[in-house]
Scaffold this motif. Structure first.
Motif: not given
Lengths: 198, 163
Positions: A46, A50, B21, B25
């Motif tokens: 994750h 990002n 997510p 997010y």
């Protein structure tokens, strides 16, 4: 997963090129969930996803002035995302740690989930969450290029032609990579089913 | 025991769409994007920002296409100028220079013959006169002694040793 309307994207791109930053914000909001799925399933992490997504949109914003519309914005932004992710994975090498989250609760209502658990005996035999974990591990054993094709085809639902445009390879190459990757995944999962403890 | 077929693999992989997510997010992503953009701008040196702005401006106006023809013409003119300079400074160049100077020398040599009745001495520019001027300049150089002569014996201002 259906493609967004390209004429709407064209307008947003033109407005961004004319200096309207809010138009680019609209593109960011529109494409973030789609690109998240792509990058996340390639990196399996994750935090990396990002950071990469932020870099992808930053790069897109900087170079949107040079975007001439030869391809759709959809193809263009996906190309940037895939290339940046592949470069990142090359730098990262084989060092990775899975941070794939558990599936969302909405999966219980998914038509394919119900089909899988009802009809497919190997899936029914195995614990589904364990199977997903093994599938993620199997995905990470594929090469970066094969994983990219599997992600775009199976998870994102893109057609072969679109994948070939994004990766700038022939459709035949896409099909052969997909065939090889499916075979590899099949072998990994069969091995798990035969030896569930390993 | 059945084996996994390609269809099962496809269906299992499609379930990965449900891996999401953390909540919120996507709502915060745009704010985070703006924050990073601002940070990046603050960290970048001014010259790079100016360069990027200039590049954006050029892309928007499509300056490379607009400037291609003038740039090509300028390049051709520069090449022509360089080539003509090379030709001008070639082996024949000295003769041209001497001949262009001769009328001035000729009129100077003929100052004595100059009169108000004939203010422009066109007849003085004859080839005969040019030959005379050239000859006189050569003979003048040959006749004048060199300014510095090296002595055959070194000169010393120190007192000679005497035993």
């Amino acid at each position: 997963m259906e493609q967004p309307r390209s004429d709407e994207d064209k307008q947003l791109v033109s407005r961004t090129q004319a200096g309207d930053a809010s138009a680019f914000d609209e593109l960011v909001v529109k494409y973030t969930p789609r690109l998240y799925g792509l990058v996340y399933n390639m990196t399996s992490n994750h935090e990396d996803t990002n950071d990469l997504l932020q870099d992808v949109f930053s790069k897109a914003y900087k170079s949107i002035g040079g975007f001439r519309g030869k391809s759709s914005f959809y193809t263009w932004i996906h190309s940037i995302a895939v290339n940046m992710t592949l470069n990142f994975l090359k730098k990262r090498g084989r060092r990775f740690h899975l941070s794939l989250d558990d599936m969302d609760a909405s999966v219980q209502n998914d038509k394919e989930f119900l089909e899988l658990t009802a009809t497919s005996s190997p899936v029914r035999e195995a614990d589904l969450s364990e199977l997903q974990r093994r599938l993620n591990e199997a995905m990470m054993k594929l090469s970066d290029e094969h994983r990219a094709v599997v992600t775009m085809f199976h998870i994102q639902g893109m057609p072969h032609a679109e994948i070939s445009k994004i990766l700038r390879v022939s459709e035949g190459t896409v099909r052969s990579r997909l065939f090889y990757a499916n075979r590899q995944l099949q072998n990994y999962l069969d091995e798990f089913r035969k030896n569930p403890v390993s | 025991m059945n084996e996994f077929n390609e269809n099962d693999i496809g269906k299992l992989l499609r379930l990965k769409r449900h891996e999401q997510p953390p909540p919120g997010y996507f709502d915060n992503f745009l704010h985070e994007f703006h924050r990073r953009q601002r940070d990046e701008l603050l960290r970048e040196p001014v010259w790079r920002i100016c360069l990027q702005r200039a590049q954006d401006f050029m892309f928007r106006l499509n300056v490379p296409v607009l400037t291609s023809y003038p740039a090509a013409i300028t390049a051709v003119l520069i090449c022509a100028a360089v080539i003509s300079l090379k030709v001008y400074q070639g082996p024949g160049g000295m003769n041209v220079a001497v001949q262009s100077q001769t009328p001035v020398v000729a009129t100077a040599a003929q100052d004595a013959a100059w009169s108000l009745s004939a203010p422009v001495a066109t007849s003085d520019l004859s080839p005969k006169l040019l030959r005379n001027v050239n000859y006189s300049s050569h003979t003048h150089r040959a006749a004048t002694p060199p300014r510095y002569v090296l002595d055959s014996t070194p000169v010393s201002y120190e007192a000679a040793f005497r035993f």
